[in-house]
Motif scaffolding. Structure first.
Motif, PDB file in Angstrom:
ATOM      1  N   PRO A   1     -17.235 -17.206  -1.078  1.00 25.20           N
ATOM      2  CA  PRO A   1     -15.987 -16.570  -0.903  1.00 25.20           C
ATOM      3  C   PRO A   1     -14.288 -17.209  -0.111  1.00 25.20           C
ATOM      4  O   PRO A   1     -14.202 -16.765   0.352  1.00 25.20           O
ATOM      5  CB  PRO A   1     -16.129 -14.979  -1.175  1.00 25.20           C
ATOM      6  CG  PRO A   1     -17.608 -14.525  -0.981  1.00 25.20           C
ATOM      7  CD  PRO A   1     -18.038 -16.129  -0.734  1.00 25.20           C
ATOM      8  N   ILE A   2     -13.932 -17.189  -1.496  1.00 27.20           N
ATOM      9  CA  ILE A   2     -12.518 -17.973  -1.380  1.00 27.20           C
ATOM     10  C   ILE A   2     -10.995 -16.412  -0.947  1.00 27.20           C
ATOM     11  O   ILE A   2     -11.307 -15.950  -2.018  1.00 27.20           O
ATOM     12  CB  ILE A   2     -12.037 -19.000  -1.069  1.00 27.20           C
ATOM     13  CG1 ILE A   2     -12.729 -20.365  -0.971  1.00 27.20           C
ATOM     14  CG2 ILE A   2     -10.610 -19.375  -1.120  1.00 27.20           C
ATOM     15  CD1 ILE A   2     -12.645 -21.087  -2.423  1.00 27.20           C
TER      16      ILE A   2
ATOM     17  N   MET B   1      -9.008 -15.838  -3.624  1.00 25.69           N
ATOM     18  CA  MET B   1      -9.746 -16.739  -4.607  1.00 25.69           C
ATOM     19  C   MET B   1     -10.988 -15.592  -5.078  1.00 25.69           C
ATOM     20  O   MET B   1     -11.966 -16.898  -5.342  1.00 25.69           O
ATOM     21  CB  MET B   1      -9.649 -18.051  -4.892  1.00 25.69           C
ATOM     22  CG  MET B   1      -9.719 -18.546  -5.978  1.00 25.69           C
ATOM     23  SD  MET B   1      -9.392 -20.715  -6.630  1.00 25.69           S
ATOM     24  CE  MET B   1     -10.482 -21.218  -4.727  1.00 25.69           C
ATOM     25  N   ASP B   2     -11.558 -14.703  -5.796  1.00 27.40           N
ATOM     26  CA  ASP B   2     -12.557 -14.222  -6.378  1.00 27.40           C
ATOM     27  C   ASP B   2     -13.524 -14.239  -7.598  1.00 27.40           C
ATOM     28  O   ASP B   2     -11.626 -14.907  -8.374  1.00 27.40           O
ATOM     29  CB  ASP B   2     -12.850 -12.576  -5.983  1.00 27.40           C
ATOM     30  CG  ASP B   2     -11.887 -12.443  -4.704  1.00 27.40           C
ATOM     31  OD1 ASP B   2     -12.761 -13.546  -3.756  1.00 27.40           O
ATOM     32  OD2 ASP B   2     -11.828 -11.559  -4.175  1.00 27.40           O
TER      33      ASP B   2
ATOM     34  N   PHE C   1     -15.939 -23.112  -8.708  1.00 22.84           N
ATOM     35  CA  PHE C   1     -15.906 -24.038  -7.812  1.00 22.84           C
ATOM     36  C   PHE C   1     -17.025 -24.109  -7.273  1.00 22.84           C
ATOM     37  O   PHE C   1     -16.128 -25.414  -6.529  1.00 22.84           O
ATOM     38  CB  PHE C   1     -14.201 -23.831  -6.346  1.00 22.84           C
ATOM     39  CG  PHE C   1     -13.294 -24.585  -6.331  1.00 22.84           C
ATOM     40  CD1 PHE C   1     -12.815 -25.851  -7.118  1.00 22.84           C
ATOM     41  CD2 PHE C   1     -12.951 -24.707  -5.135  1.00 22.84           C
ATOM     42  CE1 PHE C   1     -11.822 -26.547  -6.555  1.00 22.84           C
ATOM     43  CE2 PHE C   1     -12.037 -25.597  -4.369  1.00 22.84           C
ATOM     44  CZ  PHE C   1     -10.951 -27.342  -4.740  1.00 22.84           C
ATOM     45  N   GLY C   2     -17.008 -23.799  -5.951  1.00 24.20           N
ATOM     46  CA  GLY C   2     -17.952 -23.985  -5.063  1.00 24.20           C
ATOM     47  C   GLY C   2     -18.972 -25.108  -5.611  1.00 24.20           C
ATOM     48  O   GLY C   2     -19.519 -26.213  -5.285  1.00 24.20           O
TER      49      GLY C   2
ATOM     50  N   SER D   1     -14.274 -18.599  -7.821  1.00 27.67           N
ATOM     51  CA  SER D   1     -14.335 -19.728  -6.741  1.00 27.67           C
ATOM     52  C   SER D   1     -15.619 -20.302  -6.550  1.00 27.67           C
ATOM     53  O   SER D   1     -16.258 -21.143  -5.680  1.00 27.67           O
ATOM     54  CB  SER D   1     -14.763 -18.444  -5.819  1.00 27.67           C
ATOM     55  OG  SER D   1     -15.405 -18.971  -4.710  1.00 27.67           O
ATOM     56  N   GLU D   2     -16.759 -19.543  -7.842  1.00 23.19           N
ATOM     57  CA  GLU D   2     -18.108 -19.330  -7.697  1.00 23.19           C
ATOM     58  C   GLU D   2     -18.309 -21.068  -8.800  1.00 23.19           C
ATOM     59  O   GLU D   2     -18.757 -21.776  -8.127  1.00 23.19           O
ATOM     60  CB  GLU D   2     -18.599 -18.961  -8.587  1.00 23.19           C
ATOM     61  CG  GLU D   2     -20.288 -19.005  -8.621  1.00 23.19           C
ATOM     62  CD  GLU D   2     -21.054 -18.310  -9.489  1.00 23.19           C
ATOM     63  OE1 GLU D   2     -22.527 -17.756  -9.875  1.00 23.19           O
ATOM     64  OE2 GLU D   2     -20.829 -17.318  -9.446  1.00 23.19           O
TER      65      GLU D   2
ATOM     66  N   ALA E   1     -12.721 -19.823   4.425  1.00 21.21           N
ATOM     67  CA  ALA E   1     -13.303 -18.722   4.178  1.00 21.21           C
ATOM     68  C   ALA E   1     -13.418 -17.561   5.398  1.00 21.21           C
ATOM     69  O   ALA E   1     -13.931 -16.653   5.413  1.00 21.21           O
ATOM     70  CB  ALA E   1     -14.599 -18.511   3.204  1.00 21.21           C
TER      71      ALA E   1
ATOM     72  N   LEU F   1     -12.763 -25.554   3.619  1.00 24.09           N
ATOM     73  CA  LEU F   1     -12.665 -24.441   2.530  1.00 24.09           C
ATOM     74  C   LEU F   1     -13.731 -23.332   3.510  1.00 24.09           C
ATOM     75  O   LEU F   1     -13.104 -22.143   3.516  1.00 24.09           O
ATOM     76  CB  LEU F   1     -13.216 -24.185   0.767  1.00 24.09           C
ATOM     77  CG  LEU F   1     -12.415 -25.230   0.332  1.00 24.09           C
ATOM     78  CD1 LEU F   1     -12.572 -25.233  -1.289  1.00 24.09           C
ATOM     79  CD2 LEU F   1     -10.978 -24.211  -0.038  1.00 24.09           C
TER      80      LEU F   1
END
Length: 97
Positions: A23-24, A27-28, A35-36, A32-33, A96, A92
């Motif tokens: 998690p960033i 940006m929860d 983007f990852g 975030s998911e 994080a 990232l």
């Protein structure tokens, strides 16, 4: 809930590694998911580009009038996508972690 189902299906298909994106801060949630996982998909697209370039190189016309640079364009583009996405993942994770 639907995003978790899609992520589970993709994981079971073996396309994306089982690691959970970090998690960033600030940006929860689903952004975030997504983007990852998007970065992992970019790596897979780069691998596909390199593989297609190798295939085109193997079946290309080796004579003087053949298009000799096209396979290298595919391989270079795929390699650039892999380097870009892996460096973004590393950056990232550094932010994080």
């Amino acid at each position: 809930m639907a995003m978790e189902r899609v992520a589970a299906d993709v994981y079971l298909a073996g396309l994306i590694p089982g690691a959970k994106p970090t998690p960033i801060p600030g940006m929860d949630g689903p952004v975030s998911e997504i983007f990852g996982y998007g970065l992992w998909l970019l790596i897979l697209a780069g691998v596909g580009g390199v593989a297609f370039g190798v295939y085109k190189l193997a079946v290309s016309d080796k004579s003087r009038n053949g298009g000799g640079s096209e396979p290298f364009k595919w391989m270079g583009g795929g390699l650039a996508a892999i380097i870009l996405s892996s460096s973004l993942i590393a950056i990232l994770n550094g932010i994080a972690g």
